[in-house]
Structures are given as C-alpha cells and as structure tokens.
Design an enzyme around this catalytic site. Structure first.
Site, PDB file in Angstrom:
ATOM      1  N   GLY A  14       0.601  -0.786  -0.072  1.00 18.96           N
ATOM      2  CA  GLY A  14      -0.113  -0.252   0.052  1.00 18.96           C
ATOM      3  C   GLY A  14       1.228   1.051  -0.031  1.00 18.96           C
ATOM      4  O   GLY A  14       2.188   1.548   0.804  1.00 18.96           O
ATOM      5  N   GLY A  16      -0.753   4.217   0.469  1.00 16.58           N
ATOM      6  CA  GLY A  16      -1.020   5.807   1.049  1.00 16.58           C
ATOM      7  C   GLY A  16      -0.477   6.112   1.794  1.00 16.58           C
ATOM      8  O   GLY A  16       1.286   6.037   1.899  1.00 16.58           O
ATOM      9  N   VAL A  82      -1.750  -7.136  -4.016  1.00 12.66           N
ATOM     10  CA  VAL A  82      -1.551  -8.254  -3.237  1.00 12.66           C
ATOM     11  C   VAL A  82      -2.536  -9.399  -2.920  1.00 12.66           C
ATOM     12  O   VAL A  82      -3.716  -8.860  -2.129  1.00 12.66           O
ATOM     13  CB  VAL A  82      -0.533  -7.667  -1.649  1.00 12.66           C
ATOM     14  CG1 VAL A  82      -0.601  -8.899  -0.717  1.00 12.66           C
ATOM     15  CG2 VAL A  82       0.317  -6.970  -2.418  1.00 12.66           C
ATOM     16  N   GLU A 178     -19.251  17.921   3.918  1.00  5.44           N
ATOM     17  CA  GLU A 178     -18.857  18.044   2.936  1.00  5.44           C
ATOM     18  C   GLU A 178     -19.405  18.361   1.122  1.00  5.44           C
ATOM     19  O   GLU A 178     -19.263  19.053   0.844  1.00  5.44           O
ATOM     20  CB  GLU A 178     -17.172  17.775   2.864  1.00  5.44           C
ATOM     21  CG  GLU A 178     -16.130  18.187   3.624  1.00  5.44           C
ATOM     22  CD  GLU A 178     -14.982  17.372   4.264  1.00  5.44           C
ATOM     23  OE1 GLU A 178     -14.329  18.180   4.598  1.00  5.44           O
ATOM     24  OE2 GLU A 178     -14.529  16.379   3.542  1.00  5.44           O
ATOM     25  N   ASP A 316      -4.584   3.116   8.631  1.00  2.00           N
ATOM     26  CA  ASP A 316      -6.829   2.581   8.178  1.00  2.00           C
ATOM     27  C   ASP A 316      -6.699   1.071   8.813  1.00  2.00           C
ATOM     28  O   ASP A 316      -7.711   0.772   9.350  1.00  2.00           O
ATOM     29  CB  ASP A 316      -7.648   3.013   7.178  1.00  2.00           C
ATOM     30  CG  ASP A 316      -7.600   4.592   7.074  1.00  2.00           C
ATOM     31  OD1 ASP A 316      -6.608   5.358   7.863  1.00  2.00           O
ATOM     32  OD2 ASP A 316      -8.161   5.020   6.953  1.00  2.00           O
TER      33      ASP A 316
HETATM   34  C1  LIG Z   1     -13.349  10.677   1.181  1.00  2.00           C
HETATM   35  C2  LIG Z   1     -12.293  10.763   2.679  1.00  2.00           C
HETATM   36  C3  LIG Z   1     -11.824  11.856   2.735  1.00  2.00           C
HETATM   37  C4  LIG Z   1     -11.071  11.977   4.324  1.00  2.00           C
HETATM   38  N1  LIG Z   1     -10.944  13.268   5.231  1.00  2.00           N
HETATM   39  C5  LIG Z   1     -10.149  13.445   5.828  1.00  2.00           C
HETATM   40  C6  LIG Z   1      -9.356  14.196   6.091  1.00  2.00           C
HETATM   41  O1  LIG Z   1     -10.194  15.752   6.205  1.00  2.00           O
HETATM   42  N2  LIG Z   1      -8.285  14.383   7.116  1.00  2.00           N
HETATM   43  C7  LIG Z   1      -8.025  13.142   7.939  1.00  2.00           C
HETATM   44  O2  LIG Z   1      -7.299  13.224   8.952  1.00  2.00           O
HETATM   45  N3  LIG Z   1      -8.305  11.610   7.202  1.00  2.00           N
HETATM   46  C8  LIG Z   1      -9.473  11.745   6.542  1.00  2.00           C
HETATM   47  N4  LIG Z   1      -9.773  11.103   5.664  1.00  2.00           N
HETATM   48  C9  LIG Z   1      -9.038   9.082   6.078  1.00  2.00           C
HETATM   49  C10 LIG Z   1      -8.160   8.995   5.828  1.00  2.00           C
HETATM   50  O3  LIG Z   1      -7.518  10.100   3.696  1.00  2.00           O
HETATM   51  C11 LIG Z   1      -7.240   8.095   5.748  1.00  2.00           C
HETATM   52  O4  LIG Z   1      -6.853   7.957   7.488  1.00  2.00           O
HETATM   53  C12 LIG Z   1      -5.674   7.270   5.359  1.00  2.00           C
HETATM   54  O5  LIG Z   1      -5.633   7.887   3.908  1.00  2.00           O
HETATM   55  C13 LIG Z   1      -5.999   6.536   5.348  1.00  2.00           C
HETATM   56  O6  LIG Z   1      -4.187   6.290   5.298  1.00  2.00           O
HETATM   57  P1  LIG Z   1      -3.223   4.438   4.297  1.00  2.00           P
HETATM   58  O7  LIG Z   1      -2.134   4.769   4.088  1.00  2.00           O
HETATM   59  O8  LIG Z   1      -3.915   4.033   6.140  1.00  2.00           O
HETATM   60  O9  LIG Z   1      -4.985   4.192   2.985  1.00  2.00           O
HETATM   61  P2  LIG Z   1      -5.323   4.307   2.127  1.00  2.00           P
HETATM   62  O10 LIG Z   1      -5.038   6.042   2.025  1.00  2.00           O
HETATM   63  O11 LIG Z   1      -6.766   4.080   2.233  1.00  2.00           O
HETATM   64  O12 LIG Z   1      -4.173   3.807   1.254  1.00  2.00           O
HETATM   65  C14 LIG Z   1      -4.118   2.036   1.349  1.00  2.00           C
HETATM   66  C15 LIG Z   1      -3.472   1.376   0.021  1.00  2.00           C
HETATM   67  O13 LIG Z   1      -3.314   0.048  -0.229  1.00  2.00           O
HETATM   68  C16 LIG Z   1      -3.793  -0.167  -1.230  1.00  2.00           C
HETATM   69  N5  LIG Z   1      -3.477  -1.294  -1.359  1.00  2.00           N
HETATM   70  C17 LIG Z   1      -5.057  -2.143  -0.635  1.00  2.00           C
HETATM   71  N6  LIG Z   1      -5.191  -3.323  -0.842  1.00  2.00           N
HETATM   72  C18 LIG Z   1      -4.164  -3.848  -1.484  1.00  2.00           C
HETATM   73  C19 LIG Z   1      -3.704  -4.248  -1.651  1.00  2.00           C
HETATM   74  N7  LIG Z   1      -4.608  -6.127  -1.822  1.00  2.00           N
HETATM   75  N8  LIG Z   1      -2.639  -4.568  -2.984  1.00  2.00           N
HETATM   76  C20 LIG Z   1      -1.419  -3.447  -3.224  1.00  2.00           C
HETATM   77  N9  LIG Z   1      -2.602  -2.557  -2.488  1.00  2.00           N
HETATM   78  C21 LIG Z   1      -3.475  -2.640  -1.959  1.00  2.00           C
HETATM   79  C22 LIG Z   1      -4.857   1.171  -2.222  1.00  2.00           C
HETATM   80  O14 LIG Z   1      -4.276   0.832  -3.256  1.00  2.00           O
HETATM   81  C23 LIG Z   1      -4.320   2.529  -1.352  1.00  2.00           C
HETATM   82  O15 LIG Z   1      -3.146   3.349  -1.972  1.00  2.00           O
HETATM   83  C24 LIG Z   1     -10.688  10.843   4.466  1.00  2.00           C
HETATM   84  C25 LIG Z   1     -10.572   9.829   3.650  1.00  2.00           C
HETATM   85  C26 LIG Z   1     -11.537  10.211   2.702  1.00  2.00           C
HETATM   86  C27 LIG Z   1     -12.152   8.825   2.343  1.00  2.00           C
END
Ligand SMILES: Cc1cc2nc3c(=O)[nH]c(=O)nc-3n(C[C@H](O)[C@H](O)[C@H](O)COP(=O)(O)OP(=O)(O)OC[C@H]3O[C@@H](n4cnc5c(N)ncnc54)[C@H](O)[C@@H]3O)c2cc1C
Length: 459
Positions: A14, A16, A82, A178, A316
């Site tokens: 991931g 993100g 994955v 929003e 997350d």
């Molecule tokens: C619409 C929206 C608005 C938001 N607004 C806010 C805000 O204002 N403030 C705030 O703090 N947070 C906000 N959030 C929450 C915040 O975006 C998340 O907490 C943050 O992005 C989490 O990061 P992460 O790296 O855990 O996951 P993500 O950013 O979701 O990244 C996960 C990555 O893993 C990849 N992935 C998943 N499964 C697989 C797999 N099997 N194989 C390969 N790759 C995979 C995905 O493609 C993705 O790129 C918001 C979320 C959303 C959806």
C-alpha cells in the site's frame, strides 16, 4: 554477493499515507524496499470531494508513486494486488494486472492497505450509490452530479425533473457533510446562470444519518454549528434515519419511530462506513492475528502482529487502542514502523512503543466556513476555514500539487468557478482493460452512444 543482495528486504503493501511515510523513513536505511500497490498513485483522500465537484483535477490530488519514489535509490514500485502472504516462506503473494502471480520475499513486512467502503452487509447498494474512497469513485460522482443537471434540463415530466434535481447522501461524517455542502454550492453558485429550462438552485440535497447530528465526532458544539451552516446552505438533514433500500430512482429510509419513507432521488451517494480490504483477512488467517468488527488487524503497542515481530500493520487497516482512521495516525504509524526497522537493521536500541500525538481534525463546510477541533480548542467559521486551508496545503503531496491546488482554489473560492467539470461516459475497468480493447477505428466499430458506467467498486 553484492551489498544489495545482503541487505534486508522490506515489502510495503500500500502506497497511501502509512506506506509512503514508511518508505520515506527507510530512504537512507541499508535495506531494499519494495512498495506494492494495486493503483499507480498515492491519493490524498481528504480532497476527493473537491475532485468530484469540479474544483480540483484528479492529477492535483493523486501523484504517481514512481514519481514520489524516484529519489529513493533503495526502493522499487510494483503495480500489483497483494492476495496473501506465506509466513513460513516469508513471501508476499500478489497478482499482476494481467492476472499472473508474483512473489516477493521479505524480512520485514509493512501492511498499509487502508480500508474500503462498507455498505453494512448491503453490497448491492454499491451499484446505485457510489462510495468515496478512490479516484474512480470521485470521477463517477462527478459524472453523476453534473450529469444529473443535464438530465433534469431535458426532462419533460416534472416528476422526473424533480428526481434528477434531488441528491441524497448517506452518512453525515466529514465526507458526507463536505459533499452535501459542495453540491448545494454547485447548484446555487457555479451553475446558477448556465441553464435555460431548470433553475439549478432548486436542487435538493438530503443528508441521512443514523446518529443524532452531523459531524458527531467533533463534539456537540461544533456539530451544532455544522448543522446550522448546512441548514443555511439549504441541506435538508435527516438524522436518526437508517437507509433500508436503494435503487435506480431513490431510497427508502426508516425513522426512529419505525416508519419507512421513500425519497425519489436521481443521485444517491454513500459515505457511511468502512471495512478492511480482503487482504487483511488473508494476512490475519496466515498469522493468526485477530480482527476487529470492521476487519482491521489488531496489533500490539509496537504496531506488530503478536508472535510476528517482523510484520507491522499501519494506518487505517490497523486496530490499536481505538485510534481513528485519519491521515495523522497513518503517517505516524508508517514513520514508526520505518524507524523501528531502521533501528533494528543498524543494531540500535529498540524503539519505544508507538504513541499517537493527536494534532486535531478539521472539516470543510462551505466557502469560508469550516470546523477545527484541536484538544480543547474548538473553532468554526472563517478562522477555522483558514486553518483548514493551511493544513490541506501543507499535507498535499508534491510541491507542484500544492501550487496547482492554490491556483485552482482561487477562482473557485473567489468567483465560484469550477474548472474541473469534465466527465467521460466510457471507462475502462482495470489497467489491463486498456490493452484488451481495440480503439474504435481499428476494430471497425463506432463507440457506443450509451453510458457504460461501471458498477462502483468498493475500495
Ligand atoms: C473521502 C475521504 C475524506 C477524508 N478526509 C480526511 C480528513 O479530512 N482528515 C484526515 O485526517 N483523514 C481523512 N480521511 C482519512 C484518510 O484519508 C485516511 O486515514 C488515510 O488515507 C489512511 O492512510 P492509509 O495509508 O492507511 O490508507 P490509504 O491512504 O487508503 O492507502 C492504502 C493503499 O493500499 C492500497 N491497497 C489496498 N489493498 C491492496 C492490495 N491488496 N494490494 C496492493 N495495494 C493495496 C490502496 O490502493 C491504497 O493506495 C479521509 C478519507 C476519505 C476516504
């Protein structure tokens, strides 16, 4: 054996916030990093709603992961999904976009796969009510929102016209609030002088939530302020409302007293609920890790899976001390995992347990209005909006994107102009579909005149 072969291998699932910040932490560590993502970009999810309502282009909120990793000499990016892991052989199993299998050996694994939309056991709702997690979702929503005004403009039957001018949103958290405010602003400001047969400002925006107030996690004071601002914008708020059915022409909602009401709506959008992606269940099964109710993987206070000190779960998809699913948690856990691995491979003292530093949260309500909550400080109105602007500019990935967002925000905030309203009616599903389909001239067929919108994919 050269230096690189002897280095420990770190696989990150991931790209993100959690995955990217872990990779950044490991940039100068003596390890080989492989970052695998099923999408080629890092996405700034907090601004998805601006992409779907025509303020920002998708390129302003999503940056190619290859571009972000180009200066990381120890890191490689792989576009693949994955599917599971083999803990004994220390291998990550993945599928290429063309369908064949890949394997990646690891010494350390960082799981940073985020979450996906949950329809609370009603996945069939997804075909009528797209979620809001990916660029694909944002573009589907953009097409549906702006397309609905077009369909209303040419509708002869007044009931049909009114249906296209009704937008229903399920979930009154930050994303629902929003989006609701933005759709009213689109209707009352951006589009007000563009139509000859409808008044866009007649558009109704209905916001449904099972709780008792919008933005409940911000506390009663800010939540009440948000409710007042939404009411002023013309958003009709239906709290204590559980959605029981959604179809092509609207939704049914059960109130607290048990009565079920049908609402005709041409556009229904879903912003309620999250669930861990399928890979979380596969990893839990392989490691014996426990999952919480949303499927997130439960970890110890060093962010690793019990009995697997080599597997970190971050962001997350991690379940630890009820930490919220926000960017700050993702960034801080990603940094922590990267730092811990760096310390271990360089023989330094082990890092302390993970401690979260809560820097607060912010939500945009409308132009010039936001709410911000930092510890005991609760702000709303213009000052909160300026803080919101500052936070989002600082965290937007890439200098060009920050500059680009500022340039796009200027006409949107000053003159209600939304320049990113382009939508297409033909889409490919997955990256390999782009190669499967011959262009119309080569196949001798005309492009289809009907919309081929794919059914919404969660996550
Ligand atoms: C619409 C929206 C608005 C938001 N607004 C806010 C805000 O204002 N403030 C705030 O703090 N947070 C906000 N959030 C929450 C915040 O975006 C998340 O907490 C943050 O992005 C989490 O990061 P992460 O790296 O855990 O996951 P993500 O950013 O979701 O990244 C996960 C990555 O893993 C990849 N992935 C998943 N499964 C697989 C797999 N099997 N194989 C390969 N790759 C995979 C995905 O493609 C993705 O790129 C918001 C979320 C959303 C959806």
């Amino acid at each position: 054996m050269d230096d690189q072969d002897s280095q420990r291998r770190v696989v990150i699932i991931g790209g993100g916030f959690a995955g990217l910040f872990a990779a950044r932490m490991l940039r100068r560590a003596p390890v080989r990093v492989t970052l695998i993502d099923r999408r080629p970009h890092h996405l700034f999810q907090p601004l998805l709603y601006q992409c779907s309502t025509g303020i920002l282009s998708e390129g302003k909120i999503a940056v190619p992961l290859r571009d972000l990793l180009r200066k990381h000499k120890n890191a490689d990016f792989v576009l693949a999904e994955v599917t599971g892991i083999d803990t004994e052989g220390r291998r990550v199993l993945a599928t290429r976009p063309l369908g064949d299998q890949l394997e990646f050996g690891y010494d350390y694994l960082i799981v940073a796969a985020g979450v996906q939309q949950s329809y609370f056991g009603h996945d069939e709702f997804a075909q009528w009510a797209p979620g809001m997690k990916t660029i694909e979702h944002a573009l589907v929503i953009r097409r549906r929102v702006f397309g609905a005004f077009e369909l209303a403009d040419t509708a002869v039957d007044p009931a049909e016209r009114s249906r296209w001018l009704t937008f229903a949103l399920v979930g009154a958290g930050p994303t629902g609030v929003e989006l609701a405010g933005q759709i009213r602003e689109v209707a009352t400001k951006t589009l007000r002088a563009e139509y000859r047969h409808i008044k866009p400002e007649d558009a109704r925006v209905l916001l449904f939530d099972g709780g008792n107030a919008p933005l409940a996690p911000f506390g009663p004071e800010l939540s009440a302020k948000a409710a007042r601002t939404l009411a002023k914008l013309g958003v009709e708020q239906h709290m204590h409302s559980i959605v029981t059915d959604i179809d092509a022409t609207g939704l049914s909602v059960r109130a607290q007293d048990g009565t079920v009401t049908r609402h005709e709506a041409g556009t229904v959008l879903w912003t309620a609920g999250v669930a861990a992606p399928p890979v979380a269940a596969a990893i839990a099964a392989a490691t014996g890790a426990k999952q919480d109710r949303a499927g997130r993987i439960m970890v110890g206070d060093d962010c690793t899976i019990p009995d697997h000190p080599e597997i970190f779960v971050t962001g997350d998809v991690m379940s630890l001390n009820k930490l919220p699913g926000v960017c700050e948690v993702a960034m801080q856990t990603g940094i922590y995992a990267g730092e811990r691995i760096k310390h271990e491979v360089t023989g330094h003292m082990p890092t302390k347990p993970f401690r979260y530093h809560d820097l607060g949260s912010a939500a945009y309500l409308s132009r010039g209005r936001a709410v911000v909550s930092v510890g005991r400080v609760h702000l709303s109105g213009f000052l909160a909006w300026v803080i919101w602007l500052f936070i989002h500019i600082s965290f937007l990935t890439g200098f060009r994107n920050r500059l680009g967002a500022l340039v796009s925000w200027w006409p949107a905030f000053v003159r209600d102009v939304r320049r990113e309203r382009t939508y297409t009616t033909e889409q490919v599903g997955l990256v390999h579909s782009a190669y499967d389909v011959l262009p119309p001239s080569a196949s001798g067929t005309e492009p289809s005149a009907t919309s081929t919108e794919p059914s919404s994919r969660a996550g």
